[in-house]
Each structure stands twice: as structure tokens, then as C-alpha cells.
Design a protein around this motif. Structure first.
Motif: not given
Length: 261
Positions: A114-138
């Protein structure tokens, strides 16, 4: 669009973003103090300009975007500095985010059906930046007294998403769909690049992914037999996922790095 603006696009600039994150950019501010003690600086090594990373103790050269666009050292230095500064502030906020949410649960016992839960998301802030580096070669050792050698990106890496610890499992898809940018759970680096390394140097190719970040709140609405019962709002939640190129691979910045003592 200037590549430098990518990290700032979603807020209109670093000034807007750091102010929303609770910082002031007046003289003597945290940002100004950060610039005094620079992690990254442009120096000349054997007649060639490189970026000096005083934390990882590496020199960085030949930055290029995953789509093939060349970056100047100054642009890459700016991107690294502002990404590090903003993410440091965000990590502090994430650590202080409430773990529990305040629910207004139904006061009577009802059958689970009998119980149903509905979720909604309200974005307060969004941005883009570089993440941690990874090594992609020998590692490549370029002998002294020869012409420049090359390093090829041959190690495919998977860049994955992340949610703050206060995000419940049932909220994740709601956050992914509700974020401003298209949220990706994981993407791989697959483009093969070849970049030069100077004679007498031993180094590798690094990849710093562009990461899309979102911050906001999840609202849980509870219904019983189709009738509204209660509503609750979570504490601030955070999530991030890799940015995707039109080719379907992870977007980011490739560069050559070699250590110094």
C-alpha cells in the motif's frame, strides 16, 4: 568556446562558483592566499617551458584535449589550479553533509504493497572540472643526445562515477536523470595519442578526465493507496560522472609528465 571556460560554464565563472560555495574573493581571501603558494608554476627546463607540479613532483608538457585541440601551458595551468581549488572546497562540504535524512513517515502500520515512495532531485549547483589523473602509457626512457622520442597512449582506463556517502541507493538514478549535464556512470579512454618527450627524460602520458559535478537535494514523497501521506527533504547530496565526447569515450586532457627530484 575557449577551453578554459569549460570548467566554469555551468555557473558563469569561477567567481560565481566559489561564492556559491561560501567563499569571498576580496583581497586576502582563501583564493588569493591559494595563489600565493602555487602548486603549479611555469618554468624553463633545458630551454623549454613546462609546468612544474610541486606536489606530485613532476614536470608537465604537451597538453592536448581528447578531441585533438592543443592547449597552451598557461591555459592548462589555469584549469589545474581552479579545478584543484574548487574540488578541495567541495570535498570539505561533502565530508560535512548530513548522513541521515529527516523523514515524516506514515504514523500507522500499512502493508508494504500500500506504500509507494517517489523521489525527485533538485539541483542546487552544477559545474565541470578536471578529475584525478591516470597513467595511460608505459614509461618511456628517451636517451640523451638523440632527437625527441614519442610516447603513445596504450593503456585504456575507465573513469567512473561517484556519489556522496549520504546518497541512498534508491536515489542514484533520480540524481542521474535530474542533473543538469548528462550524467554518465562510467566511460573509457580509447583514443590513441602520440606525444613527444624530450631527450634525456623518462616519463609517461597522463590523462585528466573532465568530470561533471552536481549538488542538490532529494525529496521523498510517500503515498498510501494513491493518496499523499508525507514528504521529506534530504541533506545536501553530491554526485559526479565523466564527461562524454561525441565518439562515446571519456573527455579529458592528455599530457606528458616526467618526475624531478
Amino acid at each position: 568556446m575557449n577551453v578554459f571556460s569549460r570548467a566554469l560554464l555551468r555557473t558563469g565563472g569561477v567567481l560565481a562558483l566559489v561564492c556559491v560555495l561560501g567563499l569571498s574573493l576580496t583581497n586576502g581571501s582563501a583564493f588569493a592566499q591559494k595563489k600565493v603558494d602555487e602548486r603549479y608554476s611555469i618554468v624553463v627546463i633545458n630551454g623549454k617551458e613546462v609546468i612544474r607540479d610541486s606536489v606530485d613532483k613532476v614536470y608537465i608538457s604537451s597538453p592536448v584535449l581528447a578531441d585533438g585541440t592543443q592547449l597552451t601551458l598557461q591555459n592548462y595551468k589555469n584549469i589545474l589550479e581552479e579545478s584543484d581549488f574548487i574540488q578541495e572546497k567541495v570535498e570539505r562540504e561533502k565530508a560535512n553533509a548530513p548522513i541521515s535524512r529527516q523523514d515524516e513517515s506514515p504514523t500507522q502500520d500499512y502493508s508494504p504493497s500500500a506504500i509507494y515512495q517517489y523521489y525527485s532531485y533538485d539541483e542546487d549547483l552544477g559545474w565541470q572540472a578536471t578529475g584525478s589523473k591516470v597513467q595511460v602509457s608505459a614509461w618511456v626512457d628517451c636517451p640523451s643526445g638523440t632527437t625527441a622520442c614519442t610516447i603513445q597512449s596504450t593503456n585504456q582506463k575507465t573513469i567512473s562515477h561517484s556519489f556522496s556517502t549520504n546518497v541512498e541507493s534508491g536515489w542514484k538514478e533520480t540524481i542521474r536523470v535530474g542533473a543538469t549535464y548528462q550524467f554518465q556512470y562510467q566511460l573509457a579512454t580509447s583514443t590513441s595519442y602520440t606525444l613527444p618527450i624530450e631527450p634525456g627524460k623518462t616519463g609517461y602520458m597522463s590523462f585528466r578526465p573532465w568530470i561533471n559535478y552536481t549538488r542538490g537535494y532529494v525529496t521523498t514523497s510517500t503515498y498510501r493507496d494513491g493518496w499523499f501521506v508525507s514528504e521529506s527533504k534530504s541533506g545536501m547530496v553530491f554526485a559526479n560522472g565523466p564527461d562524454k565526447l561525441s565518439s562515446g569515450e571519456a573527455n579529458g586532457i592528455y599530457a606528458i609528465e616526467y618526475p624531478y627530484n
